[in-house]
Design an enzyme around this catalytic site. Structure first.
Site, PDB file in Angstrom:
ATOM      1  CG  LEU A 108      -1.909  -1.125   1.409  1.00  0.00           C
ATOM      2  CD1 LEU A 108      -2.658  -0.978   2.731  1.00  0.00           C
ATOM      3  CD2 LEU A 108      -2.879  -1.168   0.255  1.00  0.00           C
ATOM      4  CG  ASP A 109       0.550   4.273  -3.001  1.00  0.00           C
ATOM      5  OD1 ASP A 109       1.409   3.477  -3.420  1.00  0.00           O
ATOM      6  OD2 ASP A 109      -0.307   4.816  -3.724  1.00  0.00           O
ATOM      7  NE  ARG A 110       6.433   7.893   4.382  1.00  0.00           N
ATOM      8  CZ  ARG A 110       7.630   8.471   4.374  1.00  0.00           C
ATOM      9  NH1 ARG A 110       8.263   8.637   3.242  1.00  0.00           N
ATOM     10  NH2 ARG A 110       8.182   8.875   5.494  1.00  0.00           N
TER      11      ARG A 110
END
Length: 306
Positions: A108-110
């Site tokens: 997942l993106d940050r």
């Protein structure tokens, strides 16, 4: 050797040709010795790390093969330049062994929150990685977007190209179309209203491909409604920064705190065949949005009542 067949001293500017014999002085040869393996973490250190990870990454589901955590905003999945803490480095504090250590099988993106599956063995990692690659894992995201899409539901099929810093949607027939990759995003509007005096919509999203920043690029550049709080695709937004601190001195003061910025993109439901289905509670930072959209929000569970 020189023309008389005697060895001669070479310099850095001399050329080396096929068939030449080179002799290296023994005093220049160093024999590397393997580094001593690090001593395993003490029971106290492991327990402290486990307490911190349990606060940082609440377990939503776990069996002998997989664990599903609720990832917070601001925590990267993998380490890298200027990243102090990440999911993989935190989990390695509990078990970093080659056979039974935790392994990421998707990312997942940050700034994205929600369900994150992690394999608990090498064998499980191979199986789960294939399941994600084959698209047999179902992922339902929920996002708050800025603006209201003209079509309240639909499918976005515009290809995407990653420039290294951003992902860009390109139309067919454009110069960059040949380098772009296919990307398919299905969305459905769940609610619309005002948040902080701007129009917003709550949407559910299913992606049929897995391109970098796919949801964020499609929402911003195709729908014209970027994900609320997305610093990369909205000029002037604050980014969800890294976690503030990891205190493992055994004092009981473990701390993990997002500094600033909230991106309203959440992996709400993760279904892994044959029988794992997990819902991730929404972050508390979403409660104000839900309140202004007149959607019930449970602080205990953190999830919207469907």
């Amino acid at each position: 050797m020189d023309s008389n067949g005697k060895p001669r001293l070479t310099t850095g500017s001399d050329r080396v040709y096929p068939g030449m014999q080179l002799q290296i002085p023994t005093e220049l040869v160093t024999i590397s010795t393997p580094e001593k393996p690090k001593a395993p973490a003490s029971k106290s250190e492991t327990n402290t790390a486990a307490k911190f990870v349990s606060r940082m990454l609440p377990v939503l589901y776990e069996n002998e093969s997989v664990a599903v955590f609720n990832k917070p905003a601001g925590l990267a999945c993998q380490g890298g330049n200027k990243i102090k803490y990440s999911v993989d480095t935190l989990l390695a504090k509990i078990d970093s062994s080659d056979e039974t250590g935790y392994r990421l099988v998707h990312r997942l993106d940050r700034g994205t929150t929600g369900a994150l599956a992690v394999a608990k063995s090498r064998t499980a990692a191979n199986t789960l990685t294939k399941a994600f690659s084959d698209r047999t894992v179902d992922k339902e995201y929920v996002a708050v977007i800025r603006g209201i899409p003209k079509a309240l539901q639909g499918m976005i099929t515009m290809p995407l190209i990653n420039t290294g810093t951003k992902t860009v949607a390109v139309s067919e027939g454009s110069v960059d179309a040949k380098q772009a990759k296919s990307a398919i995003t299905k969305y459905k509007t769940l609610a619309t209203g005002k948040f902080n005096n701007q129009d917003v919509a709550l949407i559910s999203i299913n992606i049929l491909t897995g391109r970098k920043h796919q949801i964020r690029a499609h929402c911003a550049q195709v729908l014209g409604c970027p994900v609320l709080g997305d610093a990369k695709y909205i000029v002037g937004e604050k980014e969800a920064n890294e976690v503030d601190k990891y205190d493992s001195d055994g004092s009981g003061n473990e701390k993990c705190q997002q500094i600033s910025g909230t991106m309203f993109l959440h992996l709400y439901r993760l279904s892994i065949p044959p029988d794992i289905s997990v819902k991730a509670p929404f972050p508390r930072s979403w409660s104000d949005v839900f309140k202004q959209l007149n959607i019930p929000f449970s602080k205990k569970k953190g999830s919207a009542n469907e």
